[in-house]
Structure formats: C-alpha cells, structure tokens
Motif scaffolding. Structure first.
Motif, PDB file in Angstrom:
ATOM      1  N   LYS A   5       9.962  65.862  33.390  1.00 11.44           N
ATOM      2  CA  LYS A   5      11.132  66.051  32.704  1.00 11.44           C
ATOM      3  C   LYS A   5      11.400  67.646  32.530  1.00 11.44           C
ATOM      4  O   LYS A   5      12.620  67.901  32.288  1.00 11.44           O
ATOM      5  N   HIS A   6      10.411  68.251  32.458  1.00 11.17           N
ATOM      6  CA  HIS A   6      10.514  69.750  31.977  1.00 11.17           C
ATOM      7  C   HIS A   6       9.900  70.606  32.869  1.00 11.17           C
ATOM      8  O   HIS A   6       9.001  71.394  32.733  1.00 11.17           O
ATOM      9  N   LYS A   7      10.518  70.782  34.245  1.00  5.87           N
ATOM     10  CA  LYS A   7       9.743  71.235  35.125  1.00  5.87           C
ATOM     11  C   LYS A   7       9.622  72.857  34.800  1.00  5.87           C
ATOM     12  O   LYS A   7       8.418  73.402  35.048  1.00  5.87           O
ATOM     13  N   GLU A   8      10.641  73.556  34.657  1.00  6.57           N
ATOM     14  CA  GLU A   8      10.666  75.043  34.308  1.00  6.57           C
ATOM     15  C   GLU A   8       9.634  75.413  33.342  1.00  6.57           C
ATOM     16  O   GLU A   8       8.757  76.261  33.267  1.00  6.57           O
ATOM     17  N   SER A  40      16.893  77.147  17.980  1.00  7.69           N
ATOM     18  CA  SER A  40      16.202  76.105  18.851  1.00  7.69           C
ATOM     19  C   SER A  40      16.961  74.922  18.728  1.00  7.69           C
ATOM     20  O   SER A  40      16.499  73.738  19.141  1.00  7.69           O
ATOM     21  N   ASN A  41      18.146  74.928  18.142  1.00 14.13           N
ATOM     22  CA  ASN A  41      18.913  73.578  18.156  1.00 14.13           C
ATOM     23  C   ASN A  41      18.997  72.769  19.542  1.00 14.13           C
ATOM     24  O   ASN A  41      18.995  71.743  19.651  1.00 14.13           O
ATOM     25  N   SER A  42      19.420  73.696  20.558  1.00 15.17           N
ATOM     26  CA  SER A  42      19.549  73.044  22.022  1.00 15.17           C
ATOM     27  C   SER A  42      18.293  72.205  22.393  1.00 15.17           C
ATOM     28  O   SER A  42      18.146  71.133  23.095  1.00 15.17           O
ATOM     29  N   GLY A  43      17.416  72.909  22.130  1.00 16.19           N
ATOM     30  CA  GLY A  43      15.997  72.653  22.572  1.00 16.19           C
ATOM     31  C   GLY A  43      15.561  71.423  21.789  1.00 16.19           C
ATOM     32  O   GLY A  43      14.688  70.333  22.075  1.00 16.19           O
ATOM     33  N   ASN A  44      15.940  71.206  20.260  1.00 15.95           N
ATOM     34  CA  ASN A  44      15.705  69.932  19.579  1.00 15.95           C
ATOM     35  C   ASN A  44      16.291  68.731  19.989  1.00 15.95           C
ATOM     36  O   ASN A  44      15.892  67.609  20.317  1.00 15.95           O
ATOM     37  N   LYS A  45      17.753  68.902  20.699  1.00 13.48           N
ATOM     38  CA  LYS A  45      18.316  67.915  21.262  1.00 13.48           C
ATOM     39  C   LYS A  45      17.702  67.451  22.485  1.00 13.48           C
ATOM     40  O   LYS A  45      17.446  66.164  22.632  1.00 13.48           O
ATOM     41  N   GLU A  46      17.156  68.134  23.138  1.00 11.83           N
ATOM     42  CA  GLU A  46      16.520  67.736  24.707  1.00 11.83           C
ATOM     43  C   GLU A  46      15.179  67.219  24.003  1.00 11.83           C
ATOM     44  O   GLU A  46      15.007  66.048  24.694  1.00 11.83           O
ATOM     45  N   ALA A  47      14.445  67.624  23.113  1.00 10.10           N
ATOM     46  CA  ALA A  47      13.166  67.040  22.901  1.00 10.10           C
ATOM     47  C   ALA A  47      13.486  65.507  22.301  1.00 10.10           C
ATOM     48  O   ALA A  47      12.635  64.705  22.350  1.00 10.10           O
ATOM     49  N   GLU A  48      14.592  65.634  21.383  1.00 10.01           N
ATOM     50  CA  GLU A  48      14.687  64.327  20.905  1.00 10.01           C
ATOM     51  C   GLU A  48      15.334  63.191  21.697  1.00 10.01           C
ATOM     52  O   GLU A  48      15.270  61.902  21.559  1.00 10.01           O
ATOM     53  N   SER A  49      15.924  63.631  23.020  1.00 10.52           N
ATOM     54  CA  SER A  49      16.498  62.692  23.860  1.00 10.52           C
ATOM     55  C   SER A  49      15.598  62.435  24.850  1.00 10.52           C
ATOM     56  O   SER A  49      15.929  61.641  25.891  1.00 10.52           O
ATOM     57  N   LEU A  79       4.313  68.478  25.666  1.00  8.37           N
ATOM     58  CA  LEU A  79       3.643  68.457  27.237  1.00  8.37           C
ATOM     59  C   LEU A  79       2.460  67.732  27.032  1.00  8.37           C
ATOM     60  O   LEU A  79       1.637  68.106  26.505  1.00  8.37           O
ATOM     61  N   ARG A  80       2.347  66.966  27.983  1.00  7.10           N
ATOM     62  CA  ARG A  80       0.790  66.493  28.182  1.00  7.10           C
ATOM     63  C   ARG A  80      -0.077  67.280  29.335  1.00  7.10           C
ATOM     64  O   ARG A  80       0.709  67.707  30.002  1.00  7.10           O
ATOM     65  N   ILE A  81      -1.089  67.686  28.901  1.00  4.84           N
ATOM     66  CA  ILE A  81      -1.827  68.494  29.793  1.00  4.84           C
ATOM     67  C   ILE A  81      -3.313  67.734  30.015  1.00  4.84           C
ATOM     68  O   ILE A  81      -4.061  67.408  29.059  1.00  4.84           O
ATOM     69  N   TYR A  82      -3.805  67.877  31.274  1.00  3.31           N
ATOM     70  CA  TYR A  82      -5.187  67.240  31.562  1.00  3.31           C
ATOM     71  C   TYR A  82      -5.955  68.422  31.909  1.00  3.31           C
ATOM     72  O   TYR A  82      -5.762  69.213  32.835  1.00  3.31           O
TER      73      TYR A  82
END
Length: 435
Positions: free
Chosen positions: A335-338, A26-35, A47-50
């Motif tokens: 920021k995370h549509k898909e 999950s390295n690439s996912g980590n970079k996206e999350a941290e950025s 992800l925020r959920i209502y």
C-alpha cells in the motif's frame, strides 16, 4: 566450495522497531497510517520487511541499517520477519496468498518467478527518482538490471571475482617472473617443476573452480567469457573459446597441476598453497583472509596471463566471476509503493556501507563514502583499488542460467584438467551437451 553460507532461521518472526522521534508536520502521514493495515498507533508508517537476521554477522548488517534509517526516516517503523533457509519457498507461499512483505530480500531466481506472476514491483522510476544508479559502481551495474533491462531489487552485494593467487617468496627465491603471458607461464612451470614445487593448485574435485579456470583463459580472448556462451552470444567453436581450451591442455601437459588434481578438495588443494608447496592457487576473493592468515605478506594475486603482451594489457581488468541482480525488492501489492521503495534503496545502501566500513570488504554494488573502520588486508586493499577499474566480469558456474550449458561445461572443464582430453573433445562435448 570454500565460501561461507549463512545459516538462516526457519519459520521465525521477529518485530524490531526503529526508535526515533516523529517527523515534524506528519499529520497527513498519520492519517494514512491510521487508515491502513500498515498504520501504527504512534503515527509511523509500518512496513513489513523480510531479511536475514540469524547470526551476529547478518544481525550486524540489519541493525546498522535500521539504526541509520531511524535517523533519516523517523516516520517509518520496520516489522522484521527473519528470512528462512528454504530456497524461497516461504516467499513463494506468501506471493501465492497475496501476503508478501512490503520489502523482501531476494535473488535473481525469485525475481524471475515474481515478475512473471506480477508480484514484484518494477523499480525503474524509483532508481531514477532516488538517484540510485548514480550511486552504483560502474562495474556492478549487472547486479542492478535484469535481462529485460528493468530493475526489481536494490543491490548491495557486488561482483565476486576469481583471483590467481601466488606466493611472492617462492617466485623471488627461484628467480621466476610473475607471468603476464602464456610463454612466461610455461617458463614458470618449468622453473618450479625443476625445484620440486607444484606450479598451481586447484580443488578440481569441485567443478565450479574448473569452470572458473577455463573462464580465466576465455576472457583473454573475449572478456565476456562463459557468460557469452551461457546467453548464446558466442559459440563454443568460436576460435577464442577453442584456443582457451587448447591453452589449458598445453599447460596441463607441461605439468601445471599436482597429480590427481581432479580428486583434490579445497582443504587438500589449499594446504599445498598455504604450506608453500604450490606457487599459485585459484579461488575466489573470499580466499584472501585464509591465504593471508597462512602466508602473511608473502601472498599476492596476479592479473591473468594472456597469449601476448598486447592482449594482456587490453584485458587486464576483465575478471572472471560476477554477480546477479538481487537485493531488497518491493511487493507489487504494498500500500506504500514509493515509501517502501525508498526504504528498500536506503537499506541496500546501508548494507553496503556496513560491509565496507565495518567488515573490511569492498565487494559491494554501490559507492561508499565513509571511512573504513576495519583496515583492509593488503590484498583486499589491492582489490578495493581494482574494483572501480574493472572493465567487465563474467559469471560463476552457479550463476549460469542455461542449465544444459551449465552441466556440459562443468563436466568438460573438469575433463580439461585431467591431462587426457583435447580441445576438440571439449568443444564437441559442450556442443552436444547444449542440444
């Protein structure tokens, strides 16, 4: 309306973490999350959920779905904000300030508002990509697509329907055939009246059951029923709609209803049926639990009587009632549509799964393969078998989109049950009210 509405907390926020192990590689996912602002220090995408989370019932749905999500998507962390009971005002404020949660539970009214303001993500490509449509019950596709034939939310609640309940024991004891035609319905009225039994009880003081009762008969001529009138696809003066009104006038004159039916509330009308004083009763499928508790295996539901045997068979599985598009939607600005779309679709599927397996209710939009843990009541079992075979549904009064038509048919359908109203008056009042 004897239907439970969940009480939702106001203005509260609650953070819940879906505990799970981090996904491998999950390295690439980590970079996206941290950025991004949606990142998590643990390397998960937040992800925020209502969503609804205010009582044991609504908490059960959410907790079940989140636990399942942790197994399937351990790279996702949900931050829950509890849905407020405010007619969507909080979500509208979020939209206006560009602060909508990534995923939010919504109905058709807000879908229409947000698609006009470009705040809600169109989900068509994700419906195909995740195979969501293939998981839908064919009879519930109306809960997926809006009028513009696009998808804006992943549904989990199915079509609720109007049932014509009857007391099996009263029919058997009095030698009355369960009616399939109007002629047999009149015969049943005569037989029960002769025994001092009210043929049919309805809480006509509330107007939506009156609309539903008219819709029952309208669907015998046009399966689209009041939905076609609401959308302008049919006219009140069309022969079938006028005949449906005439059928009710004739039945009322024959003595179908108790005296003062238009002044009866739910408790009064239900008591007649539950105490064995009325042979039939009109209500939604949510009445199953109460009637089963009162009457046990004496209660059943019949398919709506039609003008003749041929039309009875042709429209037997066309039901009054329905549902609207709604469920879990995604912000157009996430920021995370898909990923948000994938999580929203997963949550919807698990909500339906919980409802069927844990709550013992088949009123869902999607197919559920898991075994039922809470056994269905006999009537619910019958309904579960009927649901996949339903050929169409219509709408409830509260789901009508044409406000003029809604107001007109609520008044006119109540007047139909008064015993001093004609089919011509019904048509004229509907047409005048829609101008």
């Amino acid at each position: 309306m004897k239907k439970i509405n969940k009480v939702l907390s106001l203005g509260l926020a609650l953070s819940l973490t879906a505990a799970a192990l981090s996904a491998c590689g999950s390295n690439s996912g980590n970079k996206e999350a941290e950025s991004t602002a949606g990142g998590s220090a643990e390397g998960k995408t937040k992800l925020r959920i209502y969503a609804q989370y205010s009582d044991e019932d609504t908490k059960g749905y959410y907790d079940y779905a989140v636990a399942e999500l942790a197994k399937e998507m351990p790279n996702v962390e949900l931050e829950l904000e509890i849905q407020a009971q405010d007619d969507g005002q909080k979500l509208k404020t979020y939209a206006a300030t560009g602060n909508l949660p990534d995923i939010f539970n919504t109905g058709l009214d807000l879908i229409n508002v947000f698609r006009e303001s470009n705040n809600i993500l169109q989900l068509d490509e994700y419906v195909d990509k995740f195979g969501f449509k293939d998981k839908m019950l064919p009879s519930a596709l109306n809960t997926l697509y809006t009028e513009d034939q696009h998808v804006y939310a992943f549904p989990y609640a199915g079509n609720e329907v109007i049932l014509l309940y009857y007391n099996k024991e009263l029919f058997e004891q009095n030698g009355v055939k369960v009616p399939t035609t109007l002629e047999e319905m009149h015969a049943a009225i005569d037989a029960f009246k002769a025994k001092g039994i009210t043929p049919l009880s309805i809480f006509a003081k509330e107007k939506w059951p009156d609309v539903a009762f008219y819709d029952i008969f309208a669907t015998r001529y046009n399966p689209a029923g009041i939905n076609a009138l609401d959308k302008g696809q049919a006219k009140p003066s069309d022969p079938g709609y006028k005949q449906a009104a005439q059928d009710i006038v004739d039945l009322v004159k024959a003595g179908l209803l108790p005296k003062g039916a238009t002044n009866l509330n739910y408790d009064q009308a239900a008591a007649l049926f539950h105490e064995g004083k009325a042979a039939m009763f009109v209500n939604g499928q949510w009445e199953i639990e109460a009637s089963t508790k009162a009457l046990g295996d004496k209660v059943g539901y019949m398919y709506y009587p039609a003008p003749d045997a041929a039309s009875y068979e042709a429209n037997k599985m066309a039901f009054s009632g329905g549902g609207n598009p709604g469920g879990y939607a995604v912000s157009a600005n996430t920021k995370h549509k898909e990923l948000a779309a994938e999580v929203a679709s997963f949550m919807a599927l698990k909500y339906a799964e919980f409802k069927v397996t844990k709550k013992g209710s088949p009123i869902v939009s999607t197919k559920v393969e898991k075994a039922v843990e809470k056994a269905y009541d006999p009537l619910m079992e019958q309904l579960a078998q009927d649901l996949p075979n339903m050929t169409s549904t219509t709408a409830f009064a509260w789901g009508l989109s044409n406000t003029k038509f809604k107001a007109a048919i609520e008044d006119a359908s109540q007047a139909l049950l008064s015993g001093s109203y004609t089919a011509d008056q019904f048509i004229a009042d509907l047409e005048n009210g829609m101008k």
